[in-house]
Scaffold this motif. Structure first.
Motif, PDB file in Angstrom:
ATOM      1  N   ASP A 155       0.774  -1.270   0.106  1.00 12.83           N
ATOM      2  CA  ASP A 155       0.006   0.191   0.062  1.00 12.83           C
ATOM      3  C   ASP A 155       0.772   1.303  -0.106  1.00 12.83           C
ATOM      4  N   ALA A 156       0.190   2.247   0.055  1.00 14.19           N
ATOM      5  CA  ALA A 156       0.961   3.850   0.088  1.00 14.19           C
ATOM      6  C   ALA A 156       1.951   4.006   1.123  1.00 14.19           C
ATOM      7  N   GLU A 157       1.629   3.327   2.286  1.00 10.05           N
ATOM      8  CA  GLU A 157       2.204   3.716   3.461  1.00 10.05           C
ATOM      9  C   GLU A 157       3.454   2.935   3.327  1.00 10.05           C
ATOM     10  N   ALA A 158       3.581   1.420   2.920  1.00  9.07           N
ATOM     11  CA  ALA A 158       4.554   0.726   2.633  1.00  9.07           C
ATOM     12  C   ALA A 158       5.598   1.186   1.723  1.00  9.07           C
ATOM     13  N   LEU A 159       4.952   1.938   0.616  1.00  3.87           N
ATOM     14  CA  LEU A 159       5.828   2.390  -0.371  1.00  3.87           C
ATOM     15  C   LEU A 159       6.594   3.934   0.381  1.00  3.87           C
ATOM     16  N   MET A 160       5.680   4.475   1.213  1.00  4.47           N
ATOM     17  CA  MET A 160       6.531   5.718   1.771  1.00  4.47           C
ATOM     18  C   MET A 160       7.440   5.198   2.732  1.00  4.47           C
ATOM     19  N   ARG A 161       7.195   4.140   3.492  1.00  7.48           N
ATOM     20  CA  ARG A 161       8.196   3.552   4.396  1.00  7.48           C
ATOM     21  C   ARG A 161       9.435   3.145   3.482  1.00  7.48           C
ATOM     22  N   SER A 162       9.497   2.527   2.687  1.00 11.36           N
ATOM     23  CA  SER A 162      10.394   1.927   1.823  1.00 11.36           C
ATOM     24  C   SER A 162      11.280   3.157   1.184  1.00 11.36           C
ATOM     25  N   ARG A 163      10.512   4.358   0.854  1.00 11.63           N
ATOM     26  CA  ARG A 163      11.308   5.589   0.525  1.00 11.63           C
ATOM     27  C   ARG A 163      12.156   6.219   1.438  1.00 11.63           C
ATOM     28  N   TYR A 164      11.398   6.241   2.857  1.00 12.74           N
ATOM     29  CA  TYR A 164      12.353   6.716   3.797  1.00 12.74           C
ATOM     30  C   TYR A 164      13.610   5.978   4.049  1.00 12.74           C
ATOM     31  N   SER A 165      13.331   4.377   4.144  1.00 13.92           N
ATOM     32  CA  SER A 165      14.471   3.475   4.041  1.00 13.92           C
ATOM     33  C   SER A 165      15.657   3.884   2.997  1.00 13.92           C
ATOM     34  N   ALA A 166      15.002   4.158   1.824  1.00 11.65           N
ATOM     35  CA  ALA A 166      15.939   4.322   0.618  1.00 11.65           C
ATOM     36  C   ALA A 166      16.655   5.847   0.943  1.00 11.65           C
ATOM     37  N   TYR A 167      16.237   6.599   1.470  1.00  4.97           N
ATOM     38  CA  TYR A 167      17.049   8.033   1.794  1.00  4.97           C
ATOM     39  C   TYR A 167      17.948   7.595   2.762  1.00  4.97           C
ATOM     40  N   VAL A 168      17.731   6.706   3.833  1.00  4.88           N
ATOM     41  CA  VAL A 168      18.568   6.369   4.793  1.00  4.88           C
ATOM     42  C   VAL A 168      19.788   5.776   4.136  1.00  4.88           C
ATOM     43  N   ARG A 169      19.382   4.947   3.198  1.00  4.44           N
ATOM     44  CA  ARG A 169      20.528   4.071   2.602  1.00  4.44           C
ATOM     45  C   ARG A 169      21.156   4.477   1.420  1.00  4.44           C
ATOM     46  N   GLU A 170      20.671   5.884   0.980  1.00  2.05           N
ATOM     47  CA  GLU A 170      20.983   6.448  -0.078  1.00  2.05           C
ATOM     48  C   GLU A 170      20.968   5.718  -1.322  1.00  2.05           C
ATOM     49  N   ASP A 171      19.779   5.086  -1.454  1.00  2.00           N
ATOM     50  CA  ASP A 171      19.438   4.314  -2.668  1.00  2.00           C
ATOM     51  C   ASP A 171      18.799   5.191  -3.937  1.00  2.00           C
ATOM     52  N   ALA A 172      19.502   6.102  -4.473  1.00  2.00           N
ATOM     53  CA  ALA A 172      18.823   6.831  -5.386  1.00  2.00           C
ATOM     54  C   ALA A 172      17.872   6.248  -6.583  1.00  2.00           C
ATOM     55  N   ASP A 173      18.397   5.163  -6.918  1.00  3.86           N
ATOM     56  CA  ASP A 173      18.039   4.378  -8.019  1.00  3.86           C
ATOM     57  C   ASP A 173      16.437   3.979  -7.699  1.00  3.86           C
ATOM     58  N   TYR A 174      16.408   3.568  -6.444  1.00  2.00           N
ATOM     59  CA  TYR A 174      14.925   3.170  -5.783  1.00  2.00           C
ATOM     60  C   TYR A 174      14.016   4.238  -5.818  1.00  2.00           C
ATOM     61  N   LEU A 175      14.471   5.418  -5.445  1.00  2.00           N
ATOM     62  CA  LEU A 175      13.964   6.610  -5.099  1.00  2.00           C
ATOM     63  C   LEU A 175      13.175   6.986  -6.452  1.00  2.00           C
ATOM     64  N   LEU A 176      13.994   7.001  -7.353  1.00  2.00           N
ATOM     65  CA  LEU A 176      13.635   7.257  -8.784  1.00  2.00           C
ATOM     66  C   LEU A 176      12.481   6.521  -9.313  1.00  2.00           C
ATOM     67  N   ARG A 177      12.933   5.178  -9.246  1.00  2.00           N
ATOM     68  CA  ARG A 177      11.793   4.175  -9.638  1.00  2.00           C
ATOM     69  C   ARG A 177      10.484   4.283  -8.959  1.00  2.00           C
ATOM     70  N   SER A 178      10.229   4.697  -7.500  1.00  2.00           N
ATOM     71  CA  SER A 178       9.187   4.701  -7.047  1.00  2.00           C
ATOM     72  C   SER A 178       8.603   6.198  -7.204  1.00  2.00           C
ATOM     73  N   TRP A 179       9.073   7.057  -7.855  1.00  4.10           N
ATOM     74  CA  TRP A 179       8.565   8.389  -8.048  1.00  4.10           C
ATOM     75  C   TRP A 179       7.892   8.292  -9.289  1.00  4.10           C
ATOM     76  N   HIS A 180       6.537   8.952  -9.306  1.00  2.00           N
ATOM     77  CA  HIS A 180       5.721   8.941 -10.397  1.00  2.00           C
ATOM     78  C   HIS A 180       6.367   9.786 -11.595  1.00  2.00           C
ATOM     79  N   PRO A 181       6.279   9.125 -12.788  1.00  2.00           N
ATOM     80  CA  PRO A 181       7.059   9.889 -13.910  1.00  2.00           C
ATOM     81  C   PRO A 181       6.682  11.292 -14.386  1.00  2.00           C
ATOM     82  N   SER A 182       5.321  11.653 -13.849  1.00  2.18           N
ATOM     83  CA  SER A 182       4.887  13.062 -14.003  1.00  2.18           C
ATOM     84  C   SER A 182       5.501  14.160 -13.120  1.00  2.18           C
ATOM     85  N   THR A 183       6.128  13.527 -12.021  1.00  4.39           N
ATOM     86  CA  THR A 183       6.581  14.422 -11.100  1.00  4.39           C
ATOM     87  C   THR A 183       8.019  14.151 -10.912  1.00  4.39           C
ATOM     88  N   ARG A 184       8.594  12.977 -11.417  1.00  3.37           N
ATOM     89  CA  ARG A 184      10.080  12.620 -10.964  1.00  3.37           C
ATOM     90  C   ARG A 184      11.142  13.619 -11.607  1.00  3.37           C
TER      91      ARG A 184
END
Length: 125
Positions: free
Chosen positions: A28-57
């Motif tokens: 769900d969206a909360e799980a995605l948001m939590r995964s994005r927070y974890s990606a910031y902590v882990r500095e996973d830019a590739d995941y952050l970009l993949r999980s960002w909607h193309p219209s606002t990425r």
């Protein structure tokens, strides 16, 4: 003890955000948001970009060595889903250098397309 997930779920990373970072769909969206927070902590830019909607990425995400935050925790205060859209409100805490801890409050919007949730944007609350 297992490597705890940065998102604050209390579960190990391998059983929490790890599979989503590796390509599993967020439940769900909360799980995605939590995964994005974890990606910031882990500095996973590739995941952050993949999980960002193309219209606002943005075209890229850079982690600046000079102002790199030390992430201190995440608290989700609200998750509301309506079909293929959702909103999540949360507070992320971080510190830069030896400065005071900062509380970043955000009200984020998400959209689901073809079964996959994407971060859309943050709105003023």
């Amino acid at each position: 003890m297992a490597d705890l997930c940065p998102c604050g779920s209390g579960r190990g990373y391998a059983a929490c955000c790890g599979p989503v970072h590796a390509g599993a769909l967020a439940a769900d969206a909360e799980a995605l948001m939590r995964s994005r927070y974890s990606a910031y902590v882990r500095e996973d830019a590739d995941y952050l970009l993949r999980s960002w909607h193309p219209s606002t990425r943005p075209p890229a995400i850079a982690f600046d060595d000079g102002g790199r935050p030390a992430w201190l925790g995440l608290t989700v205060s609200r998750h509301e889903a309506r079909g293929d859209t959702a909103e999540v409100e949360f507070v992320a805490r971080y510190r830069i250098g030896g400065g005071s801890a900062v509380r970043m409050r955000e009200h984020s919007r998400f959209v689901r397309e073809d079964g996959q949730w994407y971060y859309l944007d943050a709105i003023s609350s």
